[in-house]
Write a protein that holds these residues in place. Structure first.
Motif, mmCIF file in Angstrom:
data_model
loop_
_atom_site.group_PDB
_atom_site.id
_atom_site.type_symbol
_atom_site.label_atom_id
_atom_site.label_comp_id
_atom_site.label_asym_id
_atom_site.label_seq_id
_atom_site.Cartn_x
_atom_site.Cartn_y
_atom_site.Cartn_z
ATOM 1 N N ALA A 1 -6.049 4.001 -4.251
ATOM 2 C CA ALA A 1 -6.464 4.543 -2.952
ATOM 3 C C ALA A 1 -7.842 4.004 -2.573
ATOM 4 N N SER A 2 -8.744 3.924 -3.540
ATOM 5 C CA SER A 2 -10.077 3.373 -3.305
ATOM 6 C C SER A 2 -10.008 1.884 -2.962
ATOM 7 N N ASN B 1 -2.864 10.028 -12.370
ATOM 8 C CA ASN B 1 -3.760 10.437 -11.280
ATOM 9 C C ASN B 1 -4.921 9.469 -11.105
ATOM 10 N N SER C 1 -13.155 9.379 -11.813
ATOM 11 C CA SER C 1 -11.710 9.430 -11.626
ATOM 12 C C SER C 1 -11.014 10.057 -12.820
ATOM 13 N N LEU D 1 1.529 3.813 -2.018
ATOM 14 C CA LEU D 1 1.032 4.456 -3.228
ATOM 15 C C LEU D 1 2.043 5.440 -3.801
ATOM 16 N N ASP D 2 2.675 6.236 -2.939
ATOM 17 C CA ASP D 2 3.662 7.202 -3.433
ATOM 18 C C ASP D 2 4.834 6.499 -4.107
ATOM 19 N N HIS E 1 0.830 -1.210 0.000
ATOM 20 C CA HIS E 1 0.000 0.000 0.000
ATOM 21 C C HIS E 1 0.863 1.258 0.000
ATOM 22 N N GLY F 1 -3.666 6.367 -9.320
ATOM 23 C CA GLY F 1 -3.526 6.667 -7.897
ATOM 24 C C GLY F 1 -4.866 6.664 -7.178
ATOM 25 N N ALA F 2 -5.880 7.282 -7.782
ATOM 26 C CA ALA F 2 -7.218 7.320 -7.181
ATOM 27 C C ALA F 2 -7.814 5.918 -7.088
ATOM 28 N N PHE G 1 -7.439 0.272 -1.606
ATOM 29 C CA PHE G 1 -6.828 0.111 -0.285
ATOM 30 C C PHE G 1 -7.843 0.406 0.822
ATOM 31 N N ALA G 2 -8.723 1.381 0.600
ATOM 32 C CA ALA G 2 -9.731 1.721 1.604
ATOM 33 C C ALA G 2 -10.783 0.615 1.735
#
Length: 144
Positions: A54-55, A47, A42, A20-21, A18, A50-51, A57-58
């Motif tokens: 992030a979704s 970008n 999105s 992401l960066d 996780h 990345g979005a 991982f959440a």
């Protein structure tokens, strides 16, 4: 060739951690993505990737990607990978189900200047419906 193999295995390792960066550092700013993301709101390219992660991982706190096969030819890398996780948060409007997912994928990337410049993902069709909405079922040859 082995440098591209290592680069891509590192990329999937960063996703599974996780980070992401760290992963996005391996993606070109002007990456061309040939996949329509399932998130219409999105952005595209770097970008959007990345979005999307992030979704993921959440919604899937234990989300991981396991590399099964890697083929390197010139500046292209083809990777067969399995995405796994447990659906513990809302995802694409679907409330958490607690179901475990395992989704086979094939990713095709072109690498330029040490970064992912183009990306194509081929998803395996799930003939049993959404792995999020229903209990995960494997094809007969993968059952134990």
């Amino acid at each position: 060739m082995s440098d591209l193999r290592s680069l891509m295995h590192d990329a999937y390792s960063l996703i599974s951690k996780h980070d992401l960066d760290g992963f996005l550092d391996l993606v070109a700013d002007d990456m061309i993505e040939h996949e329509e993301l399932p998130f219409p709101e999105s952005p595209t390219g770097k970008n959007g990737v990345g979005a999307m992660f992030a979704s993921m991982f959440a919604a899937f706190p234990d989300f991981a990607m396991t590399v099964d096969d890697t083929i390197v030819e010139g500046d292209k890398v083809v990777i067969r990978v399995r995405a796994t996780g447990t659906h513990e948060g809302e995802f694409m409007g679907i409330p958490a189900t607690g179901n475990r997912i395992e989704v086979p994928l094939v990713d095709i990337m072109r690498i330029s200047n040490g970064k992912i410049a183009t990306f194509v993902r081929i998803r395996s069709r799930n003939r049993y419906g959404s792995p999020i909405r229903s209990a995960s079922r494997r094809p007969r040859h993968q059952r134990k």
